[in-house]
Design a protein around this motif. Structure first.
Motif, PDB file in Angstrom:
ATOM      1  N   PRO A  44      61.567  -4.845 -34.970  1.00 55.27           N
ATOM      2  CA  PRO A  44      62.799  -4.051 -35.011  1.00 55.27           C
ATOM      3  C   PRO A  44      63.808  -4.567 -33.984  1.00 55.27           C
ATOM      4  O   PRO A  44      63.434  -4.921 -32.861  1.00 55.27           O
ATOM      5  N   ALA A  45      65.056  -4.607 -34.372  1.00 59.14           N
ATOM      6  CA  ALA A  45      66.107  -5.128 -33.488  1.00 59.14           C
ATOM      7  C   ALA A  45      66.189  -4.345 -32.178  1.00 59.14           C
ATOM      8  O   ALA A  45      66.606  -4.886 -31.157  1.00 59.14           O
ATOM      9  N   THR A  46      65.776  -3.094 -32.201  1.00 64.70           N
ATOM     10  CA  THR A  46      65.847  -2.273 -30.986  1.00 64.70           C
ATOM     11  C   THR A  46      64.726  -2.577 -29.996  1.00 64.70           C
ATOM     12  O   THR A  46      64.806  -2.178 -28.840  1.00 64.70           O
ATOM     13  N   ASP A  47      63.670  -3.271 -30.441  1.00 66.01           N
ATOM     14  CA  ASP A  47      62.553  -3.570 -29.548  1.00 66.01           C
ATOM     15  C   ASP A  47      62.741  -4.959 -28.939  1.00 66.01           C
ATOM     16  O   ASP A  47      62.080  -5.923 -29.312  1.00 66.01           O
ATOM     17  N   THR A  48      63.629  -5.028 -27.980  1.00 69.29           N
ATOM     18  CA  THR A  48      63.956  -6.316 -27.362  1.00 69.29           C
ATOM     19  C   THR A  48      62.790  -6.904 -26.576  1.00 69.29           C
ATOM     20  O   THR A  48      62.656  -8.118 -26.484  1.00 69.29           O
ATOM     21  N   HIS A  49      61.925  -6.055 -26.031  1.00 67.76           N
ATOM     22  CA  HIS A  49      60.773  -6.550 -25.272  1.00 67.76           C
ATOM     23  C   HIS A  49      59.795  -7.272 -26.196  1.00 67.76           C
ATOM     24  O   HIS A  49      59.339  -8.377 -25.887  1.00 67.76           O
ATOM     25  N   LEU A  50      59.478  -6.648 -27.317  1.00 64.60           N
ATOM     26  CA  LEU A  50      58.561  -7.277 -28.264  1.00 64.60           C
ATOM     27  C   LEU A  50      59.180  -8.556 -28.819  1.00 64.60           C
ATOM     28  O   LEU A  50      58.507  -9.586 -28.909  1.00 64.60           O
ATOM     29  N   LEU A  51      60.454  -8.514 -29.156  1.00 63.99           N
ATOM     30  CA  LEU A  51      61.124  -9.697 -29.687  1.00 63.99           C
ATOM     31  C   LEU A  51      61.052 -10.852 -28.689  1.00 63.99           C
ATOM     32  O   LEU A  51      60.726 -11.990 -29.052  1.00 63.99           O
ATOM     33  N   TYR A  52      61.332 -10.575 -27.428  1.00 66.71           N
ATOM     34  CA  TYR A  52      61.292 -11.620 -26.400  1.00 66.71           C
ATOM     35  C   TYR A  52      59.894 -12.239 -26.298  1.00 66.71           C
ATOM     36  O   TYR A  52      59.743 -13.458 -26.283  1.00 66.71           O
ATOM     37  N   VAL A  53      58.868 -11.393 -26.213  1.00 69.75           N
ATOM     38  CA  VAL A  53      57.513 -11.898 -26.013  1.00 69.75           C
ATOM     39  C   VAL A  53      57.031 -12.684 -27.230  1.00 69.75           C
ATOM     40  O   VAL A  53      56.402 -13.735 -27.081  1.00 69.75           O
ATOM     41  N   VAL A  54      57.340 -12.214 -28.419  1.00 63.91           N
ATOM     42  CA  VAL A  54      56.910 -12.933 -29.627  1.00 63.91           C
ATOM     43  C   VAL A  54      57.646 -14.272 -29.736  1.00 63.91           C
ATOM     44  O   VAL A  54      57.035 -15.290 -30.060  1.00 63.91           O
ATOM     45  N   ARG A  55      58.937 -14.294 -29.444  1.00 63.50           N
ATOM     46  CA  ARG A  55      59.675 -15.562 -29.459  1.00 63.50           C
ATOM     47  C   ARG A  55      59.114 -16.527 -28.410  1.00 63.50           C
ATOM     48  O   ARG A  55      58.955 -17.713 -28.676  1.00 63.50           O
ATOM     49  N   LYS A  56      58.808 -16.019 -27.222  1.00 63.03           N
ATOM     50  CA  LYS A  56      58.229 -16.869 -26.175  1.00 63.03           C
ATOM     51  C   LYS A  56      56.868 -17.403 -26.614  1.00 63.03           C
ATOM     52  O   LYS A  56      56.565 -18.580 -26.424  1.00 63.03           O
ATOM     53  N   ALA A  57      56.051 -16.548 -27.203  1.00 63.52           N
ATOM     54  CA  ALA A  57      54.727 -16.980 -27.671  1.00 63.52           C
ATOM     55  C   ALA A  57      54.859 -18.054 -28.744  1.00 63.52           C
ATOM     56  O   ALA A  57      54.125 -19.048 -28.739  1.00 63.52           O
ATOM     57  N   LEU A  58      55.816 -17.874 -29.639  1.00 66.03           N
ATOM     58  CA  LEU A  58      56.041 -18.872 -30.688  1.00 66.03           C
ATOM     59  C   LEU A  58      56.537 -20.178 -30.079  1.00 66.03           C
ATOM     60  O   LEU A  58      56.074 -21.267 -30.433  1.00 66.03           O
ATOM     61  N   ARG A  59      57.447 -20.086 -29.113  1.00 61.46           N
ATOM     62  CA  ARG A  59      57.923 -21.283 -28.435  1.00 61.46           C
ATOM     63  C   ARG A  59      56.777 -22.020 -27.744  1.00 61.46           C
ATOM     64  O   ARG A  59      56.677 -23.234 -27.802  1.00 61.46           O
ATOM     65  N   ASP A  60      55.893 -21.272 -27.115  1.00 63.91           N
ATOM     66  CA  ASP A  60      54.772 -21.889 -26.403  1.00 63.91           C
ATOM     67  C   ASP A  60      53.805 -22.598 -27.352  1.00 63.91           C
ATOM     68  O   ASP A  60      53.116 -23.531 -26.949  1.00 63.91           O
ATOM     69  N   GLN A  61      53.787 -22.187 -28.606  1.00 60.43           N
ATOM     70  CA  GLN A  61      52.963 -22.893 -29.600  1.00 60.43           C
ATOM     71  C   GLN A  61      53.561 -24.259 -29.917  1.00 60.43           C
ATOM     72  O   GLN A  61      52.856 -25.168 -30.350  1.00 60.43           O
ATOM     73  N   LEU A  62      54.864 -24.402 -29.720  1.00 57.95           N
ATOM     74  CA  LEU A  62      55.571 -25.634 -30.078  1.00 57.95           C
ATOM     75  C   LEU A  62      55.517 -26.697 -28.985  1.00 57.95           C
ATOM     76  O   LEU A  62      55.961 -27.818 -29.201  1.00 57.95           O
ATOM     77  N   VAL A  63      54.976 -26.362 -27.828  1.00 58.05           N
ATOM     78  CA  VAL A  63      54.934 -27.322 -26.722  1.00 58.05           C
ATOM     79  C   VAL A  63      53.892 -28.424 -26.954  1.00 58.05           C
ATOM     80  O   VAL A  63      54.217 -29.604 -26.815  1.00 58.05           O
ATOM     81  N   PRO A  64      52.651 -28.098 -27.307  1.00 59.98           N
ATOM     82  CA  PRO A  64      51.685 -29.185 -27.531  1.00 59.98           C
ATOM     83  C   PRO A  64      52.071 -30.030 -28.748  1.00 59.98           C
ATOM     84  O   PRO A  64      52.303 -29.507 -29.834  1.00 59.98           O
ATOM     85  N   GLU A  65      52.165 -31.328 -28.550  1.00 54.84           N
ATOM     86  CA  GLU A  65      52.584 -32.201 -29.651  1.00 54.84           C
ATOM     87  C   GLU A  65      51.627 -32.139 -30.828  1.00 54.84           C
ATOM     88  O   GLU A  65      52.042 -32.291 -31.965  1.00 54.84           O
ATOM     89  N   ALA A  66      50.356 -31.889 -30.567  1.00 49.23           N
ATOM     90  CA  ALA A  66      49.379 -31.808 -31.656  1.00 49.23           C
ATOM     91  C   ALA A  66      49.669 -30.635 -32.590  1.00 49.23           C
ATOM     92  O   ALA A  66      49.268 -30.652 -33.748  1.00 49.23           O
ATOM     93  N   ILE A  67      50.367 -29.633 -32.107  1.00 42.86           N
ATOM     94  CA  ILE A  67      50.753 -28.492 -32.953  1.00 42.86           C
ATOM     95  C   ILE A  67      52.107 -28.752 -33.593  1.00 42.86           C
ATOM     96  O   ILE A  67      52.313 -28.497 -34.778  1.00 42.86           O
ATOM     97  N   LEU A  68      53.047 -29.286 -32.817  1.00 48.26           N
ATOM     98  CA  LEU A  68      54.411 -29.451 -33.312  1.00 48.26           C
ATOM     99  C   LEU A  68      54.543 -30.575 -34.335  1.00 48.26           C
ATOM    100  O   LEU A  68      55.272 -30.431 -35.316  1.00 48.26           O
ATOM    101  N   GLN A  69      53.864 -31.675 -34.146  1.00 45.79           N
ATOM    102  CA  GLN A  69      54.020 -32.815 -35.064  1.00 45.79           C
ATOM    103  C   GLN A  69      53.752 -32.455 -36.520  1.00 45.79           C
ATOM    104  O   GLN A  69      54.560 -32.796 -37.390  1.00 45.79           O
ATOM    105  N   PRO A  70      52.656 -31.773 -36.851  1.00 46.76           N
ATOM    106  CA  PRO A  70      52.451 -31.412 -38.259  1.00 46.76           C
ATOM    107  C   PRO A  70      53.516 -30.458 -38.804  1.00 46.76           C
ATOM    108  O   PRO A  70      53.791 -30.451 -40.004  1.00 46.76           O
ATOM    109  N   LEU A  71      54.123 -29.664 -37.934  1.00 48.26           N
ATOM    110  CA  LEU A  71      55.162 -28.735 -38.388  1.00 48.26           C
ATOM    111  C   LEU A  71      56.435 -29.455 -38.797  1.00 48.26           C
ATOM    112  O   LEU A  71      57.240 -28.916 -39.555  1.00 48.26           O
ATOM    113  N   ALA A  72      56.619 -30.672 -38.296  1.00 48.21           N
ATOM    114  CA  ALA A  72      57.849 -31.414 -38.593  1.00 48.21           C
ATOM    115  C   ALA A  72      58.011 -31.659 -40.089  1.00 48.21           C
ATOM    116  O   ALA A  72      59.131 -31.694 -40.590  1.00 48.21           O
TER     117      ALA A  72
END
Length: 190
Positions: free
Chosen positions: A113-141
């Motif tokens: 929900p747009a009103t839950d800025t805390h959850l949105l921030y943490v989920v976006r950060k968690a998703l970003r952190d998945q993109l750091v290891p190249e072994a995860i990001l390369q197949p997503l390309a």
């Protein structure tokens, strides 16, 4: 102070807690003594009390490594009815990146929900952190995503400073050509 002698009493407290606070404290004590097994965590994850489920996710975040069964618990926490449980589960996944975390986090970030800025921030950060290891990001390309998902991933990968992140963005940029004083965008991908 009591060490291993306390384990049987703590296990009994986990199995037959008088209340959520006792359950949570017994879980943490067992965790710190290295005696908390996945079966106890799975049982606690099914608790009716959101406080207990929240601390299950927090214990998962505190683990140095998530085993397959523990990862299942963290992923299930993303679908919990309580937003704090979801937030703690996302934080656990942020600390333990894996290819299988990307899709569930991407699905959740689109339904916060747009009103839950805390959850949105943490989920976006968690998703970003998945993109750091190249072994995860390369197949997503080369993976296919909806336009909304493309936008989310492109926004997040901008903060990842790796060659794989740059390659991810380059593969998704539309080709451009100059015309007059500006750029003209085409629909063709390069």
């Amino acid at each position: 102070r009591f060490g291993a002698d306390a384990v049987p009493l703590l296990q009994a407290a986990v199995s037959h807690s008088a209340n959520a606070f006792q359950h949570v404290h017994a879980l943490w004590a067992l965790h710190r003594l290295g005696a908390l097994d996945t079966t106890d965590l799975a049982e606690a994850a099914r608790s009716r009390d959101s406080l207990v489920r929240t601390h299950v996710a927090r214990v998962l975040a505190a683990r140095p490594v998530l085993g397959p069964d523990e990862r299942v618990l963290a992923l299930a926490g993303l679908k919990d009815s309580d937003a704090l449980v979801q937030r703690c589960a996302a934080e656990a996944l942020a600390l333990h990146p894996a290819p299988g975390n990307v899709r569930p986090l991407l699905d959740l970030v689109q339904h916060v929900p747009a009103t839950d800025t805390h959850l949105l921030y943490v989920v976006r950060k968690a998703l970003r952190d998945q993109l750091v290891p190249e072994a995860i990001l390369q197949p997503l390309a080369s993976a296919e995503f909806s336009p909304a998902e493309e936008s989310i991933l492109a926004d997040l990968v901008l903060s990842v400073r790796t060659p794989a992140a740059a390659a991810f963005l380059l593969r998704r940029l539309p080709s451009t050509s100059t015309s007059g004083n500006g750029f003209q965008r085409t629909d063709r991908k390069s």
